[in-house]
Scaffold this active site. Structure first.
Site, PDB file in Angstrom:
ATOM      1  N   ARG B  54       0.801  -1.230   0.000  1.00 31.98           N
ATOM      2  CA  ARG B  54       0.000   0.000   0.000  1.00 31.98           C
ATOM      3  C   ARG B  54       0.821   1.260   0.000  1.00 31.98           C
ATOM      4  O   ARG B  54       0.445   2.215  -0.666  1.00 31.98           O
ATOM      5  CB  ARG B  54      -1.091  -0.051   1.062  1.00 31.98           C
ATOM      6  CG  ARG B  54      -0.818   0.099   2.432  1.00 31.98           C
ATOM      7  CD  ARG B  54      -1.773  -0.719   3.290  1.00 31.98           C
ATOM      8  NE  ARG B  54      -1.391  -2.099   3.306  1.00 31.98           N
ATOM      9  CZ  ARG B  54      -2.245  -3.102   3.244  1.00 31.98           C
ATOM     10  NH1 ARG B  54      -3.512  -2.881   3.160  1.00 31.98           N
ATOM     11  NH2 ARG B  54      -1.797  -4.331   3.266  1.00 31.98           N
ATOM     12  N   THR B  55       1.941   1.280   0.690  1.00 36.48           N
ATOM     13  CA  THR B  55       2.702   2.527   0.718  1.00 36.48           C
ATOM     14  C   THR B  55       3.226   2.890  -0.671  1.00 36.48           C
ATOM     15  O   THR B  55       3.110   4.029  -1.110  1.00 36.48           O
ATOM     16  CB  THR B  55       3.864   2.425   1.721  1.00 36.48           C
ATOM     17  OG1 THR B  55       3.333   2.031   2.977  1.00 36.48           O
ATOM     18  CG2 THR B  55       4.565   3.747   1.874  1.00 36.48           C
ATOM     19  N   LYS B  82      23.016  -7.095  -6.910  1.00 39.08           N
ATOM     20  CA  LYS B  82      24.400  -7.414  -7.312  1.00 39.08           C
ATOM     21  C   LYS B  82      25.403  -6.793  -6.357  1.00 39.08           C
ATOM     22  O   LYS B  82      26.599  -6.809  -6.595  1.00 39.08           O
ATOM     23  CB  LYS B  82      24.680  -6.855  -8.709  1.00 39.08           C
ATOM     24  CG  LYS B  82      23.805  -7.431  -9.794  1.00 39.08           C
ATOM     25  CD  LYS B  82      24.169  -6.767 -11.123  1.00 39.08           C
ATOM     26  CE  LYS B  82      23.183  -7.150 -12.211  1.00 39.08           C
ATOM     27  NZ  LYS B  82      23.323  -6.271 -13.387  1.00 39.08           N
ATOM     28  N   ARG B 104      12.016   3.510   1.309  1.00 43.56           N
ATOM     29  CA  ARG B 104      11.742   2.555   2.379  1.00 43.56           C
ATOM     30  C   ARG B 104      12.950   1.641   2.484  1.00 43.56           C
ATOM     31  O   ARG B 104      13.447   1.131   1.470  1.00 43.56           O
ATOM     32  CB  ARG B 104      10.503   1.725   2.080  1.00 43.56           C
ATOM     33  CG  ARG B 104      10.463   0.491   2.962  1.00 43.56           C
ATOM     34  CD  ARG B 104       9.149  -0.166   3.031  1.00 43.56           C
ATOM     35  NE  ARG B 104       8.133   0.704   3.617  1.00 43.56           N
ATOM     36  CZ  ARG B 104       6.918   0.265   3.927  1.00 43.56           C
ATOM     37  NH1 ARG B 104       6.587  -0.981   3.701  1.00 43.56           N
ATOM     38  NH2 ARG B 104       6.048   1.077   4.454  1.00 43.56           N
ATOM     39  N   HIS B 134       7.711   6.126  10.294  1.00 44.50           N
ATOM     40  CA  HIS B 134       6.942   6.048   9.053  1.00 44.50           C
ATOM     41  C   HIS B 134       5.987   7.250   9.072  1.00 44.50           C
ATOM     42  O   HIS B 134       4.793   7.108   9.317  1.00 44.50           O
ATOM     43  CB  HIS B 134       6.165   4.718   9.030  1.00 44.50           C
ATOM     44  CG  HIS B 134       5.546   4.390   7.713  1.00 44.50           C
ATOM     45  ND1 HIS B 134       5.548   5.263   6.636  1.00 44.50           N
ATOM     46  CD2 HIS B 134       4.884   3.289   7.286  1.00 44.50           C
ATOM     47  CE1 HIS B 134       4.909   4.687   5.624  1.00 44.50           C
ATOM     48  NE2 HIS B 134       4.496   3.500   5.987  1.00 44.50           N
TER      49      HIS B 134
END
Lengths: 175, 315
Positions: B54-55, B82, B104, B134
Site C-alpha cells: 500500500r505505501t 548485485k 523505504r 513512518h
C-alpha cells in the site's frame, strides 16, 4: 495611498455588474457563480445577493486555482483554499468567474484549466471588480467594476469588509 | 521544509497544514477532477528496499494524480542484488534528475543518511526505515481520525488512543505516538512487556498490559501487525495466547465505546491481532486509511515539491 473606490462605489459597481449578468444571460436560471478565493469568493457572495434581489437565487460556489497555477515553483508553497462546486455542477451552465483584480490574466487561465477538469460549461464569463491592465495573456473581462490604469510597479489593494474590516480599493506603491 | 524524515521534523502547525491541504485535495479529487497539473515535469522515485503494497502504490498514485513522473525502484531485480551500495544507487538517481526520493529501507536511519549525505539534491521522504519511523502513515492516521471525529479541528485534546501490539518493531507506532502527542491526544500503548522497546517510559505515554481495561475508555483503537519477518517467535508463548490477550476479537469488539473506531496500518493478520469480524466491522476504518493515504501523500508531495524548496510556507 489614494482610495480609488469606497464602500458606495464598490456596492454600486457590483449592483451594475449583477444587472449586466442578468441582461446578458436573459435571466439567472442557468447561471453558476464561481468566486476565486479569497476576495473573489466574497464578491461572488455579494453578487449572488444582488441577483437574488433582482431575479431569483443563483448557484454560487468557490474555485481554488492554486493547484493549476503556472508560477507555483517561483513562490513559497501556499495553503490550499476551499473549492465548493454547487450541487447541480457546471455542466451546460453559464459560469461567471469572479475575482477582485484582473492583472496578468494568469489566474484566470488557471481558473479555466480548473473548470475544464470539473466539467464543460456552456459559457464561461468573467467579472472583476478592478481591471488594472498589463495583461500577459489574451484574456478579457465581460463585466468590469472599474478600469484603473496603473503602472506596473504599483499594486492594487482591494479591501472587503468581510475580511479587511473596510470596503475600499486603493493603489499602493509606485513612483 | 525540504525533507520529511521524521514526525519530529514537523511542528504541530505544519502537521495540521498538511492535514488541511489533504482535506482540500479530497474535495478536488473526489468528483471528476482526478488529475491535477501541479507537479507536471517533476520526477519522483520510489526507492523500495523492502516489500510494500500500500505505501508504494499510495505514493505512486499520489504522484500521478499530481501529474509527476514516477519511477519505481525495488531492490529485488535491481543492481542492489548485485551488491550496489545505497550511495551508488542514490547517485544514479541523482544523475537521472529525481526531484524527490521516497525511500523505504530495512535499516533505521536510512532516509536520514540519504538526506544528510550530500549524495543527492532531491527531497527525501521517509516511507519507513527499519523500526524507526513512518511519518506519512502517522499523518494519514491523524487525517482519518480527524475525518471521523469532526469536532477535532486544531488539536486532539481529550482523545483517547490505544495503540496495541508489537510496539517494539513498529515504526508506525513510533511516528503515531510522536504525532498524536504533538496534536494533544492521550496515547496508551498496550502490549506484552516483551514487545515494548527499552526506554518506552520516556515517550510520555501511558502503558498498559491489560487490553480490556484500556479498550473500554478508548476512542481510537489502533491495532498493529505482528511482524513475523522481524521476530523469532520468542516474544510470546504462542500466537493463540497472544490473540487471546491482545487480539481484537468479537468479544472485545462488543466492548468498544459506541463511537470508537478501529484502525490498522495493514497488512492485517486476520485471526491473530484482529479477528475478521472486527476488521470488517462498521467502525473499522482500515479501508478509509488506505484512501486517505493517497490524499495525505499528495499533500506531502505538494508541500515539499510544489514550490522552491528554499522558501518557507506562506500562511
Amino acid at each position: 495611498m489614494a482610495a480609488v473606490l469606497d464602500t458606495g462605489d464598490i456596492s454600486r459597481a457590483l449592483k451594475r455588474i449583477s444587472h449586466e449578468i442578468v441582461e446578458k444571460n436573459h435571466g439567472v436560471s442557468q447561471i453558476v457563480l464561481l468566486g476565486i478565493p479569497t476576495r473573489g469568493a466574497y464578491l461572488a457572495a455579494r453578487i449572488a445577493k444582488f441577483l437574488e434581489e433582482i431575479e431569483s437565487p443563483v448557484a454560487t460556489g468557490t474555485l481554488d486555482i492554486t493547484l493549476h497555477r503556472d508560477d507555483l515553483r517561483l513562490r513559497p508553497p501556499r495553503p490550499l483554499l476551499p473549492t465548493v462546486i454547487p450541487t447541480g455542477g457546471i455542466e451546460g451552465k453559464n459560469v461567471v468567474l469572479i475575482d477582485d483584480v484582473l492583472f496578468s490574466g494568469r489566474t484566470i487561465r488557471a481558473a479555466l484549466d480548473a473548470i475544464g477538469e470539473i466539467g464543460r460549461p456552456k459559457t464561461v464569463q468573467l467579472a472583476v471588480l478592478v481591471d488594472r491592465g498589463h495583461r500577459e495573456l489574451p484574456i478579457r473581462a465581460d463585466y468590469v467594476g472599474k478600469n484603473i490604469p496603473t503602472s506596473s510597479n504599483e499594486s492594487v489593494k482591494v479591501n472587503l469588509s468581510e475580511i479587511d474590516g473596510i470596503d475600499s480599493v486603493e493603489i499602493v506603491g509606485g513612483k | 521544509m525540504k525533507h520529511l524524515l521524521s514526525i519530529n521534523d514537523l511542528t504541530a502547525d505544519q502537521a495540521i497544514s498538511i492535514l488541511d491541504t489533504a482535506k482540500e485535495l479530497s474535495k478536488v479529487s473526489d468528483g471528476a477532477m482526478k488529475k491535477l497539473p501541479t507537479l507536471r515535469g517533476r520526477t519522483i522515485v520510489n526507492l523500495f528496499f523492502e516489500d510494500s503494497t500500500r505505501t508504494r502504490i499510495s505514493f505512486e498514485s499520489a504522484a500521478k494524480r499530481l501529474s509527476a513522473d514516477v519511477i519505481n525502484f525495488s531492490a529485488k531485480g535491481s543492481s542492489v542484488s548485485k551488491g550496489e551500495s545505497l550511495k551508488d544507487t542514490a547517485q544514479t538517481l541523482q544523475a537521472m534528475g529525481a526531484d524527490a526520493v521516497v525511500i523505504r529501507h530495512g535499516a533505521s536511519g536510512a532516509a536520514q543518511r540519504l538526506a544528510d549525505s550530500g549524495w543527492i539534491s532531491a527531497s527525501v521522504i521517509n516511507a519507513g526505515d527499519g523500526t524507526h519511523e513512518h511519518p506519512t502513515q502517522a499523518l494519514l492516521d491523524a487525517y482519518t481520525i480527524r475525518d471521523r471525529f469532526s469536532e477535532l479541528q486544531g488539536d486532539f485534546q481529550g482523545l483517547e488512543v490505544a495503540i496495541v501490539g508489537d510496539i517494539l518493531h513498529s515504526r508506525v507506532a513510533r511516528s503515531n505516538v510522536l504525532l498524536l502527542k504533538k496534536l494533544g491526544a492521550n496515547v496508551t500503548l498496550v502490549a506484552p512487556p516483551t514487545l515494548l522497546p527499552v526506554g518506552v517510559e520516556s515517550w510520555g505515554v501511558s502503558i498498559s498490559y491489560d487490553f480490556d481495561q484500556t479498550l473500554v475508555k478508548s476512542n481510537v483503537v489502533m491495532m498493529l501487525r505482528i511482524q513475523g519477518e522481524r521476530m523469532n517467535d520468542s516474544y510470546f508463548p504462542s500466537a493463540r495466547e497472544y490473540s487471546r490477550s491482545f487480539g481484537l476479537d468479537s468479544v472485545r469488539l462488543n466492548m468498544l465505546k459506541k463511537n470508537a473506531i478501529i484502525m490498522h496500518p495493514g497488512p492485517m493478520n486476520r485471526g491473530l491481532e484482529i479477528s475478521a469480524d472486527s476488521a470488517d466491522a462498521g467502525n473499522s476504518v482500515v479501508l478509509a486509511q488506505v484512501s486517505n493515504g493517497v490524499l495525505v501523500r499528495m499533500a506531502t508531495l505538494y508541500q515539499l515539491l510544489a514550490a522552491d524548496q528554499n522558501s518557507e510556507m506562506r500562511m
